[in-house]
Design a protein around this motif. Structure first.
Motif, PDB file in Angstrom:
ATOM      1  N   LEU A 152      -4.148  -0.687  -8.721  1.00 19.25           N
ATOM      2  CA  LEU A 152      -5.115  -0.847  -9.801  1.00 19.25           C
ATOM      3  C   LEU A 152      -4.440  -1.317 -11.079  1.00 19.25           C
ATOM      4  CD1 LEU A 152      -7.175   2.443  -9.302  1.00 19.25           C
ATOM      5  CD2 LEU A 152      -7.832   0.126  -8.598  1.00 19.25           C
ATOM      6  N   GLY A 153      -5.203  -2.045 -11.891  1.00 21.52           N
ATOM      7  CA  GLY A 153      -4.712  -2.452 -13.185  1.00 21.52           C
ATOM      8  C   GLY A 153      -4.829  -1.327 -14.197  1.00 21.52           C
ATOM      9  N   PRO A 154      -4.406  -1.557 -15.444  1.00 28.33           N
ATOM     10  CA  PRO A 154      -4.512  -0.531 -16.479  1.00 28.33           C
ATOM     11  C   PRO A 154      -5.970  -0.189 -16.765  1.00 28.33           C
ATOM     12  CG  PRO A 154      -3.916  -2.657 -17.432  1.00 28.33           C
ATOM     13  CD  PRO A 154      -3.832  -2.822 -15.949  1.00 28.33           C
ATOM     14  N   ASP A 155      -6.198   1.037 -17.196  1.00 30.01           N
ATOM     15  CA  ASP A 155      -7.533   1.558 -17.490  1.00 30.01           C
ATOM     16  C   ASP A 155      -7.684   1.684 -19.005  1.00 30.01           C
ATOM     17  OD1 ASP A 155      -9.813   3.103 -17.899  1.00 30.01           O
ATOM     18  OD2 ASP A 155      -9.349   4.557 -16.332  1.00 30.01           O
ATOM     19  N   PRO A 156      -8.698   1.035 -19.609  1.00 34.70           N
ATOM     20  CA  PRO A 156      -8.885   1.160 -21.056  1.00 34.70           C
ATOM     21  C   PRO A 156      -9.073   2.589 -21.533  1.00 34.70           C
ATOM     22  CG  PRO A 156     -10.170  -0.666 -20.199  1.00 34.70           C
ATOM     23  CD  PRO A 156      -9.638   0.078 -19.012  1.00 34.70           C
ATOM     24  N   LEU A 157      -9.490   3.483 -20.646  1.00 31.25           N
ATOM     25  CA  LEU A 157      -9.684   4.885 -21.008  1.00 31.25           C
ATOM     26  C   LEU A 157      -8.531   5.764 -20.529  1.00 31.25           C
ATOM     27  CD1 LEU A 157     -13.501   5.297 -20.281  1.00 31.25           C
ATOM     28  CD2 LEU A 157     -12.388   5.052 -22.503  1.00 31.25           C
ATOM     29  N   GLY A 158      -7.511   5.159 -19.984  1.00 29.27           N
ATOM     30  CA  GLY A 158      -6.399   5.937 -19.459  1.00 29.27           C
ATOM     31  C   GLY A 158      -5.496   6.473 -20.545  1.00 29.27           C
ATOM     32  N   GLY A 193     -11.975  -0.352 -14.207  1.00 30.29           N
ATOM     33  CA  GLY A 193     -13.091   0.326 -14.859  1.00 30.29           C
ATOM     34  C   GLY A 193     -14.157  -0.569 -15.415  1.00 30.29           C
ATOM     35  N   ILE A 194     -13.868  -1.859 -15.574  1.00 31.72           N
ATOM     36  CA  ILE A 194     -14.873  -2.783 -16.105  1.00 31.72           C
ATOM     37  C   ILE A 194     -15.748  -3.286 -14.967  1.00 31.72           C
ATOM     38  CG2 ILE A 194     -15.199  -5.065 -17.159  1.00 31.72           C
ATOM     39  CD1 ILE A 194     -12.757  -4.537 -18.870  1.00 31.72           C
ATOM     40  N   GLY A 195     -17.056  -3.204 -15.161  1.00 27.29           N
ATOM     41  CA  GLY A 195     -18.029  -3.693 -14.199  1.00 27.29           C
ATOM     42  C   GLY A 195     -18.856  -4.814 -14.804  1.00 27.29           C
ATOM     43  N   ASN A 196     -20.003  -5.073 -14.202  1.00 29.29           N
ATOM     44  CA  ASN A 196     -20.793  -6.241 -14.569  1.00 29.29           C
ATOM     45  C   ASN A 196     -21.331  -6.189 -15.994  1.00 29.29           C
ATOM     46  OD1 ASN A 196     -21.526  -8.732 -13.540  1.00 29.29           O
ATOM     47  ND2 ASN A 196     -23.623  -8.086 -13.150  1.00 29.29           N
ATOM     48  N   VAL A 197     -21.705  -4.998 -16.455  1.00 30.46           N
ATOM     49  CA  VAL A 197     -22.264  -4.891 -17.806  1.00 30.46           C
ATOM     50  C   VAL A 197     -21.171  -5.125 -18.847  1.00 30.46           C
ATOM     51  CG1 VAL A 197     -23.594  -3.493 -19.414  1.00 30.46           C
ATOM     52  CG2 VAL A 197     -23.955  -3.225 -16.952  1.00 30.46           C
ATOM     53  N   TYR A 198     -20.088  -4.365 -18.742  1.00 32.69           N
ATOM     54  CA  TYR A 198     -19.013  -4.524 -19.724  1.00 32.69           C
ATOM     55  C   TYR A 198     -18.412  -5.922 -19.655  1.00 32.69           C
ATOM     56  CZ  TYR A 198     -18.805   0.350 -21.269  1.00 32.69           C
ATOM     57  OH  TYR A 198     -19.092   1.561 -21.838  1.00 32.69           O
ATOM     58  N   ALA A 200     -19.876  -8.840 -19.077  1.00 34.31           N
ATOM     59  CA  ALA A 200     -20.701  -9.764 -19.853  1.00 34.31           C
ATOM     60  C   ALA A 200     -20.620  -9.475 -21.343  1.00 34.31           C
ATOM     61  CB  ALA A 200     -22.156  -9.684 -19.380  1.00 34.31           C
ATOM     62  N   GLU A 201     -20.682  -8.201 -21.692  1.00 27.83           N
ATOM     63  CA  GLU A 201     -20.726  -7.831 -23.105  1.00 27.83           C
ATOM     64  C   GLU A 201     -19.394  -8.063 -23.809  1.00 27.83           C
ATOM     65  OE1 GLU A 201     -23.784  -6.584 -24.725  1.00 27.83           O
ATOM     66  OE2 GLU A 201     -24.209  -7.818 -22.967  1.00 27.83           O
ATOM     67  N   LEU A 202     -18.289  -7.770 -23.152  1.00 27.15           N
ATOM     68  CA  LEU A 202     -16.978  -7.984 -23.765  1.00 27.15           C
ATOM     69  C   LEU A 202     -16.700  -9.463 -23.985  1.00 27.15           C
ATOM     70  CD1 LEU A 202     -14.880  -5.357 -21.788  1.00 27.15           C
ATOM     71  CD2 LEU A 202     -15.435  -5.278 -24.228  1.00 27.15           C
ATOM     72  N   LEU A 203     -17.066 -10.299 -23.010  1.00 26.54           N
ATOM     73  CA  LEU A 203     -16.858 -11.732 -23.171  1.00 26.54           C
ATOM     74  C   LEU A 203     -17.705 -12.274 -24.314  1.00 26.54           C
ATOM     75  CD1 LEU A 203     -16.660 -12.918 -19.456  1.00 26.54           C
ATOM     76  CD2 LEU A 203     -14.793 -12.796 -21.116  1.00 26.54           C
ATOM     77  N   PHE A 204     -18.924 -11.775 -24.465  1.00 27.37           N
ATOM     78  CA  PHE A 204     -19.746 -12.231 -25.586  1.00 27.37           C
ATOM     79  C   PHE A 204     -19.155 -11.781 -26.915  1.00 27.37           C
ATOM     80  CE2 PHE A 204     -22.959 -11.717 -28.817  1.00 27.37           C
ATOM     81  CZ  PHE A 204     -23.570 -12.972 -28.817  1.00 27.37           C
ATOM     82  N   ARG A 205     -18.766 -10.507 -27.003  1.00 28.83           N
ATOM     83  CA  ARG A 205     -18.229  -9.984 -28.259  1.00 28.83           C
ATOM     84  C   ARG A 205     -16.976 -10.740 -28.683  1.00 28.83           C
ATOM     85  NH1 ARG A 205     -19.359  -3.545 -28.571  1.00 28.83           N
ATOM     86  NH2 ARG A 205     -17.084  -3.431 -28.702  1.00 28.83           N
ATOM     87  N   ALA A 206     -16.224 -11.231 -27.703  1.00 32.01           N
ATOM     88  CA  ALA A 206     -15.018 -12.007 -28.009  1.00 32.01           C
ATOM     89  C   ALA A 206     -15.311 -13.498 -28.155  1.00 32.01           C
ATOM     90  CB  ALA A 206     -13.979 -11.798 -26.913  1.00 32.01           C
ATOM     91  N   ARG A 207     -16.581 -13.900 -27.939  1.00 28.74           N
ATOM     92  CA  ARG A 207     -16.996 -15.305 -27.999  1.00 28.74           C
ATOM     93  C   ARG A 207     -16.175 -16.161 -27.036  1.00 28.74           C
ATOM     94  NH1 ARG A 207     -20.093 -12.507 -30.397  1.00 28.74           N
ATOM     95  NH2 ARG A 207     -21.078 -12.945 -32.418  1.00 28.74           N
ATOM     96  N   ALA A 229     -12.105  -3.713 -25.293  1.00 31.38           N
ATOM     97  CA  ALA A 229     -12.487  -2.951 -24.098  1.00 31.38           C
ATOM     98  C   ALA A 229     -12.255  -1.459 -24.322  1.00 31.38           C
ATOM     99  CB  ALA A 229     -11.705  -3.441 -22.887  1.00 31.38           C
ATOM    100  N   VAL A 230     -11.148  -1.112 -24.954  1.00 31.10           N
ATOM    101  CA  VAL A 230     -10.858   0.291 -25.262  1.00 31.10           C
ATOM    102  C   VAL A 230     -11.961   0.861 -26.154  1.00 31.10           C
ATOM    103  CG1 VAL A 230      -9.274   1.865 -26.427  1.00 31.10           C
ATOM    104  CG2 VAL A 230      -8.377   0.031 -24.970  1.00 31.10           C
ATOM    105  N   VAL A 231     -12.355   0.109 -27.174  1.00 30.47           N
ATOM    106  CA  VAL A 231     -13.409   0.564 -28.091  1.00 30.47           C
ATOM    107  C   VAL A 231     -14.733   0.717 -27.353  1.00 30.47           C
ATOM    108  CG1 VAL A 231     -14.810  -0.107 -30.084  1.00 30.47           C
ATOM    109  CG2 VAL A 231     -12.336  -0.393 -30.148  1.00 30.47           C
ATOM    110  N   ALA A 232     -15.124  -0.295 -26.592  1.00 28.23           N
ATOM    111  CA  ALA A 232     -16.435  -0.287 -25.940  1.00 28.23           C
ATOM    112  C   ALA A 232     -16.543   0.820 -24.895  1.00 28.23           C
ATOM    113  CB  ALA A 232     -16.695  -1.646 -25.298  1.00 28.23           C
ATOM    114  N   LEU A 233     -15.524   0.979 -24.043  1.00 30.72           N
ATOM    115  CA  LEU A 233     -15.591   2.014 -23.018  1.00 30.72           C
ATOM    116  C   LEU A 233     -15.488   3.405 -23.619  1.00 30.72           C
ATOM    117  CD1 LEU A 233     -15.030  -0.546 -21.175  1.00 30.72           C
ATOM    118  CD2 LEU A 233     -14.001   1.093 -19.578  1.00 30.72           C
ATOM    119  N   SER A 234     -14.740   3.544 -24.695  1.00 34.50           N
ATOM    120  CA  SER A 234     -14.662   4.845 -25.363  1.00 34.50           C
ATOM    121  C   SER A 234     -16.022   5.238 -25.928  1.00 34.50           C
ATOM    122  CB  SER A 234     -13.620   4.801 -26.482  1.00 34.50           C
ATOM    123  OG  SER A 234     -12.323   4.587 -25.968  1.00 34.50           O
TER     124      SER A 234
END
Length: 300
Positions: A152-158, A193-198, A200-207, A229-234
């Motif tokens: 697994l890759g790093p976890d933003p909430l890890g 930990g990132i799925g379909n919702v995050y 889409a939303e993270l890519l938009f927030r980063a433009r 991602a750390v902010v959004a998942l937190s």
């Protein structure tokens, strides 16, 4: 599929209500009977989440390893001392059902009769937890858990390991690939930990254009994407919901979370006007999953 924030909330709830308790472990459905027998009567020592994987550590270094997948969910209940969400996981719902005050205040007579296909039931003196529909439900040893974590890759909430920088590791894994960002963010070996919702939303927030190759992103923008991602998942872990829009776009009362239709920038807003530029939100199939984005705001 429940995303990483929900699995971390599960781990926290298991720690809160069961850690240090000697549990009765059964499989009412019967499909996990052998595994339940290995864990029955052992003390639950701790719970850990990494991405979408949940590990419940029992005495003797045995783990209950669960991946909820698309349809899995945990239901909880108990006496007046038992607090937390009564259900976390699928089916998809806005937030989580909280234990009702009148339910928590009634006399506790033990777990109710199982309803439906309960794969595994954990029960203590004061409460119970039922698992249904999980993709993975198995007993694992420490070496087997280590194998799962290694892929697994790093976890933003890890919890960061001393001397390690998960943001740098994320940037390295993204920048070395020519794969589109939309696919990389769903690859659990890149980020857990990132799925379909995050996604889409993270890519938009980063433009960011979902089709942009990871190798074209650059290390600085990759680290910025990780930080968001750390902010959004937190925030999702705190609220029990994925809310990515700014409060200035909400019509809900101050101090409350927004209605579902105001919670996201692009997710499930196909054909609606972008909240920023007014262009129509587009929808495409990306590796079998629905991808939402704004063609104007996400052109870079």
């Amino acid at each position: 599929m429940p995303e990483g924030h929900s699995i971390h909330r599960l781990a926290r709830q298991f720690d809160d209500v069961f850690a240090g308790e000697r549990l009765t472990v059964t499989s009412p459905q019967g499909r996990f009977a052998d595994g339940a027998a290995l864990l029955d009567g052992r003390v639950l020592e701790s719970a850990r989440a990494h991405g979408k994987q949940l590990f419940l550590r029992f005495e003797g270094s045995l783990y209950l390893h669960v991946h909820l997948g698309l349809y899995g969910a945990w239901d909880f209940g108990g006496d007046a001392t038992f607090r937390g969400a009564s259900s976390i996981g699928a089916p998809r719902r806005v937030g989580e059902r909280e234990l009702a005050e009148d339910d928590a205040g009634t006399a506790y007579a033990g777990p109710p009769a199982p309803v439906g296909a309960v794969r595994v039931r954990l029960a203590s003196e004061h409460g119970w937890a039922d698992l249904r529909g999980a993709t993975v439900c198995s007993v694992a040893t420490q070496p087997e858990v280590d194998v799962v974590l290694a892929r697994l890759g790093p976890d933003p909430l890890g919890v960061p390991v001393a001397g390690a920088d998960p943001g740098e590791e994320f940037a390295r894994r993204v920048n070395r690939r020519r794969t589109p960002l939309a696919r990389l963010l769903m690859d659990q070996s890149v980020v857990a930990g990132i799925g379909n919702v995050y996604r889409a939303e993270l890519l938009f927030r980063a433009r960011l254009d979902p089709a942009l190759a990871g190798s074209a992103l650059g290390p600085e923008r990759a680290r910025e994407l990780w930080a968001d991602a750390v902010v959004a998942l937190s925030q999702g872990m705190r609220d029990g919901r994925i809310v990515t829009t700014a409060p200035s776009y909400w019509t809900s009362a101050a101090g409350t979370l927004p209605d579902p239709e105001e919670s996201h920038w692009v997710y499930r807003r196909h054909g609606l006007a972008c909240r920023i530029c007014g262009r129509r939100i587009l929808l495409a199939d990306e590796a079998g999953r629905k991808l939402y984005w704004c063609p104007a705001c996400q052109s870079g």
